[in-house]
Design an enzyme around this catalytic site. Sequence first.
Site, PDB file in Angstrom:
ATOM      1  N   LYS A  44       0.805  -1.236   0.000  1.00  0.00           N
ATOM      2  CA  LYS A  44       0.000   0.000   0.000  1.00  0.00           C
ATOM      3  C   LYS A  44       0.842   1.293   0.000  1.00  0.00           C
ATOM      4  CE  LYS A  44      -3.164  -1.324  -0.727  1.00  0.00           C
ATOM      5  NZ  LYS A  44      -3.273  -2.124  -1.992  1.00  0.00           N
ATOM      6  N   SER A  45       2.065   1.166  -0.457  1.00  0.00           N
ATOM      7  CA  SER A  45       2.947   2.335  -0.490  1.00  0.00           C
ATOM      8  C   SER A  45       3.095   2.932  -1.879  1.00  0.00           C
ATOM      9  CB  SER A  45       4.342   1.949   0.019  1.00  0.00           C
ATOM     10  OG  SER A  45       4.257   1.437   1.317  1.00  0.00           O
ATOM     11  N   HIS A  94       7.546  -7.690  -1.766  1.00  0.00           N
ATOM     12  CA  HIS A  94       7.212  -7.010  -0.514  1.00  0.00           C
ATOM     13  C   HIS A  94       8.126  -7.497   0.612  1.00  0.00           C
ATOM     14  CE1 HIS A  94       3.768  -4.884  -1.959  1.00  0.00           C
ATOM     15  NE2 HIS A  94       2.918  -5.882  -1.968  1.00  0.00           N
ATOM     16  N   GLY A 138      -5.594   7.502  -4.281  1.00  0.00           N
ATOM     17  CA  GLY A 138      -4.302   7.939  -4.806  1.00  0.00           C
ATOM     18  C   GLY A 138      -3.928   9.347  -4.387  1.00  0.00           C
ATOM     19  N   ARG A 185      -7.774   3.336  -5.273  1.00  0.00           N
ATOM     20  CA  ARG A 185      -8.823   3.854  -4.394  1.00  0.00           C
ATOM     21  C   ARG A 185      -8.917   5.363  -4.546  1.00  0.00           C
ATOM     22  NH1 ARG A 185      -9.585   5.655   0.908  1.00  0.00           N
ATOM     23  NH2 ARG A 185      -7.328   5.952   1.043  1.00  0.00           N
ATOM     24  N   SER A 190      -4.836   3.108   3.700  1.00  0.00           N
ATOM     25  CA  SER A 190      -4.953   2.374   2.435  1.00  0.00           C
ATOM     26  C   SER A 190      -5.039   0.874   2.720  1.00  0.00           C
ATOM     27  CB  SER A 190      -3.728   2.703   1.568  1.00  0.00           C
ATOM     28  OG  SER A 190      -3.839   2.100   0.314  1.00  0.00           O
ATOM     29  N   THR A 192       3.151   0.511  -4.795  1.00  0.00           N
ATOM     30  CA  THR A 192       3.722  -0.583  -5.582  1.00  0.00           C
ATOM     31  C   THR A 192       3.185  -0.590  -7.015  1.00  0.00           C
ATOM     32  OG1 THR A 192       3.364  -1.812  -3.534  1.00  0.00           O
ATOM     33  CG2 THR A 192       4.219  -3.057  -5.420  1.00  0.00           C
ATOM     34  N   THR A 193       1.869  -0.488  -7.147  1.00  0.00           N
ATOM     35  CA  THR A 193       1.219  -0.593  -8.461  1.00  0.00           C
ATOM     36  C   THR A 193       1.697   0.541  -9.373  1.00  0.00           C
ATOM     37  OG1 THR A 193      -0.693  -1.274  -7.142  1.00  0.00           O
ATOM     38  CG2 THR A 193      -1.041  -0.999  -9.502  1.00  0.00           C
ATOM     39  N   ARG A 202       6.112   5.430   1.709  1.00  0.00           N
ATOM     40  CA  ARG A 202       4.975   6.360   1.796  1.00  0.00           C
ATOM     41  C   ARG A 202       4.722   6.673   3.260  1.00  0.00           C
ATOM     42  NH1 ARG A 202      -1.223   4.942  -0.289  1.00  0.00           N
ATOM     43  NH2 ARG A 202      -1.890   7.105  -0.547  1.00  0.00           N
TER      44      ARG A 202
HETATM   45  P1  A3P Z   1      -4.990   4.801  -1.526  1.00  0.00           P
HETATM   46  O1  A3P Z   1      -5.647   3.597  -0.901  1.00  0.00           O
HETATM   47  O2  A3P Z   1      -4.541   5.803  -0.511  1.00  0.00           O
HETATM   48  O3  A3P Z   1      -5.806   5.404  -2.594  1.00  0.00           O
HETATM   49  P2  A3P Z   1      -0.038  -0.452  -3.590  1.00  0.00           P
HETATM   50  O4  A3P Z   1       0.044  -0.270  -5.073  1.00  0.00           O
HETATM   51  O5  A3P Z   1       1.298  -0.534  -2.932  1.00  0.00           O
HETATM   52  O6  A3P Z   1      -0.963  -1.543  -3.233  1.00  0.00           O
HETATM   53  O7  A3P Z   1      -0.628   0.904  -3.007  1.00  0.00           O
HETATM   54  C1  A3P Z   1      -1.951   1.256  -3.266  1.00  0.00           C
HETATM   55  C2  A3P Z   1      -2.111   2.749  -3.096  1.00  0.00           C
HETATM   56  O8  A3P Z   1      -1.529   3.430  -4.210  1.00  0.00           O
HETATM   57  C3  A3P Z   1      -3.578   3.150  -3.079  1.00  0.00           C
HETATM   58  O9  A3P Z   1      -3.649   4.292  -2.238  1.00  0.00           O
HETATM   59  C4  A3P Z   1      -3.814   3.486  -4.536  1.00  0.00           C
HETATM   60  O10 A3P Z   1      -4.943   4.282  -4.756  1.00  0.00           O
HETATM   61  C5  A3P Z   1      -2.526   4.211  -4.871  1.00  0.00           C
HETATM   62  N1  A3P Z   1      -2.230   4.233  -6.306  1.00  0.00           N
HETATM   63  C6  A3P Z   1      -2.428   3.263  -7.212  1.00  0.00           C
HETATM   64  N2  A3P Z   1      -2.041   3.654  -8.428  1.00  0.00           N
HETATM   65  C7  A3P Z   1      -1.597   4.918  -8.300  1.00  0.00           C
HETATM   66  C8  A3P Z   1      -1.085   5.880  -9.240  1.00  0.00           C
HETATM   67  N3  A3P Z   1      -0.977   5.602 -10.521  1.00  0.00           N
HETATM   68  N4  A3P Z   1      -0.715   7.070  -8.748  1.00  0.00           N
HETATM   69  C9  A3P Z   1      -0.840   7.367  -7.438  1.00  0.00           C
HETATM   70  N5  A3P Z   1      -1.328   6.511  -6.517  1.00  0.00           N
HETATM   71  C10 A3P Z   1      -1.700   5.291  -6.941  1.00  0.00           C
END
Ligand code: A3P
Length: 298
Positions: free
Chosen positions: A51-52, A110, A266, A264, A140, A54-55, A132
């Site tokens: 949730k930092s 991770h 972002g 969610r 998140s 990664t995606t 993050r």
């Molecule tokens: P929030 O839940 O605060 O919206 P991970 O990818 O490590 O699982 O982290 C998920 C978090 O990154 C979520 O945060 C998600 O919305 C956010 N996120 C995903 N894609 C993003 C992007 N392209 N730019 C910024 N934040 C992004």
Amino acid sequence: IKHPLYKYEGFWFHQGFWFHSEASFTVEVAMALQDKFVAQPTNVFLASYPKSGTTWLKALAFAIVNRTMFKGSNPQHPLLTTNPHYCVPFIDTEAFLTNPSNTNDLLATHLPYTILPKSVITSDCRIVYICRNPKDVFISFWHFVNEILRDDLSPEMNLEDAFELFSKGVTSNGSCWDHVVGYRKASIERPDKVLFLNYEKMKEDPKSEVKKLASFIGHPFKEGEEGDGEMEEIIKLCSFKKLREVNKANKDGHKVIPNDVYFRKGEVGDAVNYLTTEMIEILDKITLEKYNGLDIAF
Ligand code: A3P
């Protein structure tokens, strides 16, 4: 507790087939990787605490590395047709263990730094870590856990219980703070091998951070208009808005977690909408103590 956690080398992990019958991010997978995984010098590991960001990091690195193959606006671009998690596999899953696709240069994990398979450290490969603000990571994480458990007949995890566990570091992959500290120290000791990025800085100044990322992973942008244009296209393609739009439309992609759960809000600072003043004080205090002297700012 339906999915108990076990402590291994200082970090907590799930055990067995906890995750929708998939063995992912478990202690068994971590141990098997330590035992068997051989990193290639050409590998680039995208590492993070869940949730930092990664995606986002996966999308950016994939788009940078493959930019000569796919232009950002090409409708066949993998990031316009599938979830970034399919573009860069996690090593810490059973699927990877049974079919190790490390011919792929980009890999994700991770795992905490100290639990990484030895060859990741001793070989010539590089690591990019994204960190993050722990308050936003927590909120998140709390939303994510409740989303993925929704069809699992588990009760929702209330904020207070989740807070208790998170602030004590009793969550999958262990303490968020210890995870960050491991990689931050490595990035100070081995700056040529470990790049430390920050979600908030990437939001604030994507150009400078994406430029840094591209150079570090060996695919720098050309100086001048052409390079700037490519970089801007990649930033747009990997933006929260774009990826969310693609993944909301694509319902069939991921087997166990709906695609759009990764996108969610972002935003930076959303945690204040959920945490009490006392919770904020507790998390800020831990952050100050744990990150003391490590030059980690949000
Ligand atoms: P929030 O839940 O605060 O919206 P991970 O990818 O490590 O699982 O982290 C998920 C978090 O990154 C979520 O945060 C998600 O919305 C956010 N996120 C995903 N894609 C993003 C992007 N392209 N730019 C910024 N934040 C992004």
